[in-house]
Design a protein around this motif. Structure first.
Motif, PDB file in Angstrom:
ATOM      1  N   ILE A 223     -16.424 -35.375  52.692  1.00  0.00           N
ATOM      2  CA  ILE A 223     -15.119 -35.695  52.833  1.00  0.00           C
ATOM      3  C   ILE A 223     -15.065 -37.435  52.426  1.00  0.00           C
ATOM      4  O   ILE A 223     -14.345 -37.737  51.834  1.00  0.00           O
ATOM      5  CB  ILE A 223     -14.528 -35.393  54.122  1.00  0.00           C
ATOM      6  CG1 ILE A 223     -14.489 -33.900  54.230  1.00  0.00           C
ATOM      7  CG2 ILE A 223     -13.414 -36.209  54.235  1.00  0.00           C
ATOM      8  CD1 ILE A 223     -14.333 -33.487  55.670  1.00  0.00           C
ATOM      9  N   GLU A 224     -15.957 -38.124  52.931  1.00  0.00           N
ATOM     10  CA  GLU A 224     -15.933 -39.579  52.845  1.00  0.00           C
ATOM     11  C   GLU A 224     -16.042 -39.881  51.484  1.00  0.00           C
ATOM     12  O   GLU A 224     -15.730 -40.882  50.932  1.00  0.00           O
ATOM     13  CB  GLU A 224     -17.038 -40.294  53.733  1.00  0.00           C
ATOM     14  CG  GLU A 224     -16.995 -40.074  55.174  1.00  0.00           C
ATOM     15  CD  GLU A 224     -18.037 -40.702  56.155  1.00  0.00           C
ATOM     16  OE1 GLU A 224     -19.133 -40.741  55.626  1.00  0.00           O
ATOM     17  OE2 GLU A 224     -17.837 -41.121  57.248  1.00  0.00           O
ATOM     18  N   LEU A 225     -16.973 -39.281  50.300  1.00  0.00           N
ATOM     19  CA  LEU A 225     -17.099 -39.300  48.965  1.00  0.00           C
ATOM     20  C   LEU A 225     -15.498 -39.425  48.435  1.00  0.00           C
ATOM     21  O   LEU A 225     -15.218 -40.311  47.614  1.00  0.00           O
ATOM     22  CB  LEU A 225     -17.906 -38.745  48.514  1.00  0.00           C
ATOM     23  CG  LEU A 225     -19.421 -38.873  48.764  1.00  0.00           C
ATOM     24  CD1 LEU A 225     -20.249 -37.537  47.961  1.00  0.00           C
ATOM     25  CD2 LEU A 225     -20.083 -40.096  48.287  1.00  0.00           C
ATOM     26  N   VAL A 226     -14.804 -38.554  48.811  1.00  0.00           N
ATOM     27  CA  VAL A 226     -13.404 -38.547  48.177  1.00  0.00           C
ATOM     28  C   VAL A 226     -12.546 -39.347  49.002  1.00  0.00           C
ATOM     29  O   VAL A 226     -11.514 -39.921  48.268  1.00  0.00           O
ATOM     30  CB  VAL A 226     -12.825 -36.816  48.313  1.00  0.00           C
ATOM     31  CG1 VAL A 226     -11.487 -36.600  47.810  1.00  0.00           C
ATOM     32  CG2 VAL A 226     -14.004 -36.169  47.782  1.00  0.00           C
ATOM     33  N   ALA A 227     -12.506 -39.669  50.203  1.00  0.00           N
ATOM     34  CA  ALA A 227     -11.767 -40.312  50.922  1.00  0.00           C
ATOM     35  C   ALA A 227     -11.907 -41.812  50.474  1.00  0.00           C
ATOM     36  O   ALA A 227     -10.671 -42.483  50.935  1.00  0.00           O
ATOM     37  CB  ALA A 227     -11.854 -40.322  52.390  1.00  0.00           C
ATOM     38  N   ALA A 228     -12.678 -42.170  49.955  1.00  0.00           N
ATOM     39  CA  ALA A 228     -13.069 -43.628  49.661  1.00  0.00           C
ATOM     40  C   ALA A 228     -12.152 -44.168  48.677  1.00  0.00           C
ATOM     41  O   ALA A 228     -11.819 -45.309  48.501  1.00  0.00           O
ATOM     42  CB  ALA A 228     -14.540 -43.927  49.070  1.00  0.00           C
ATOM     43  N   ALA A 229     -11.650 -43.258  47.969  1.00  0.00           N
ATOM     44  CA  ALA A 229     -10.562 -43.696  46.730  1.00  0.00           C
ATOM     45  C   ALA A 229      -9.188 -43.534  47.370  1.00  0.00           C
ATOM     46  O   ALA A 229      -8.180 -43.753  46.647  1.00  0.00           O
ATOM     47  CB  ALA A 229     -10.808 -42.652  45.532  1.00  0.00           C
TER      48      ALA A 229
END
Length: 298
Positions: A223-229
């Motif tokens: 999730i954090e990989l996507v949330a970073a954007a």
């Protein structure tokens, strides 16, 4: 070949209150995203059997077309009443099998919007159409149920279902982009429960706790990989020791949107839409978006 940019919201219309609901939802989406609206109507298909054909008037198909154009005119008027200027709305009277005719219009679409039926018989009929469109569409499909009470009722909450597969990335990307545009928060739900009471008895509390810890760590990284954007989007992860459909249905209560992956499987007897998604398409308490998955994400 480069995909066309998304400039349009495609809406399936049929002259019923269900179609009007789809127009209302799509109009709000188009206004928010500065997109055009394409209203598509596919007349009912009639089989002209040989014994009856000589007795049918020659103008029948023309009359059907006239009715279809009338449906589209009313749909365009309804879109304008819901804030979409006439110059940003186009209408298409499409012929042929309903799913194929609708999907021919999505080359520049952000998504397709369909209204879920209200009565039992109609629901069965359109349920088949909606399911077929969901199964074959290359763009996300949003189905708007009778329970939806209009764009002004937005709660600022989007629910997304994940299962720990490679497909989660696409589903999360779609959900975070929607939340960013709508100013909503995200509740990410992952559910699991042993099917058999024997499994439940054997696994017990220890395995449940281990599942919670391991799954939370793995999903949080994804999730954090996507949330970073999408730094503005507030999100939370909910792990539910429950059957998937039950957990998602409960989470979707009072939500603005439920986002799921298509999750079907290929093969001669394969179903292109997974059982969880099929069930929730029929029973979701809020609009549901089904995200098509790439072949390598299955």
């Amino acid at each position: 070949m480069t995909a066309q940019p998304a400039t349009t919201v495609v809406v399936g219309v049929d002259g019923t209150r269900d179609g009007e609901r789809a127009i209302e939802y799509a109009s709000a989406l188009a206004a928010r995203e500065h997109l055009d609206l394409r209203l598509v109507h596919v007349p009912h298909e009639y089989a002209m059997y040989a014994p009856m054909a000589p007795y049918l008037p020659q103008v029948t198909m023309r009359e059907i077309g006239d009715i279809g154009e009338s449906v589209l005119q009313e749909a365009a008027k309804h879109a304008e009443e819901n804030g979409v200027p006439g110059e940003r709305t186009s209408t298409v009277l499409a012929w042929g099998p309903r799913t194929e005719a609708l999907l021919q219009q999505v080359g520049d679409a952000k998504c397709i919007v369909l209204g879920s039926r209200t009565s039992t018989v109609q629901h069965l009929l359109t349920g088949a159409t909606s399911l077929s469109v969901v199964a074959h569409s290359v763009v996300p499909v949003r189905c708007i149920p009778p329970a939806w009470s209009g764009p002004r009722s937005a709660a600022g909450r989007i629910v997304v279902g994940v299962d720990g597969s490679k497909a989660d990335a696409l589903v999360l990307q779609e959900a975070f982009a929607e939340a960013d545009a709508a100013g909503a928060r995200i509740e990410i739900v992952h559910a699991w429960r042993p099917v058999s009471p024997y499994d439940a008895a054997i696994t017990g509390r220890v395995l449940r706790d281990d599942w919670d810890k391991t799954t939370r760590e793995q999903l949080t990284r994804s999730i954090e990989l996507v949330a970073a954007a999408h730094q503005r989007v507030v999100w939370e992860l909910r792990l539910d020791y429950e059957r998937v459909t039950v957990a998602l249905h409960e989470a979707a209560a009072q939500a603005d949107l439920l986002v799921l992956g298509r999750h079907g499987h290929r093969g001669p007897l394969g179903l292109l839409v997974g059982s969880t998604t099929r069930t929730l398409l029929h029973h979701a308490p809020c609009p549901i978006e089904v995200v098509p998955l790439r072949e390598d994400d299955r």
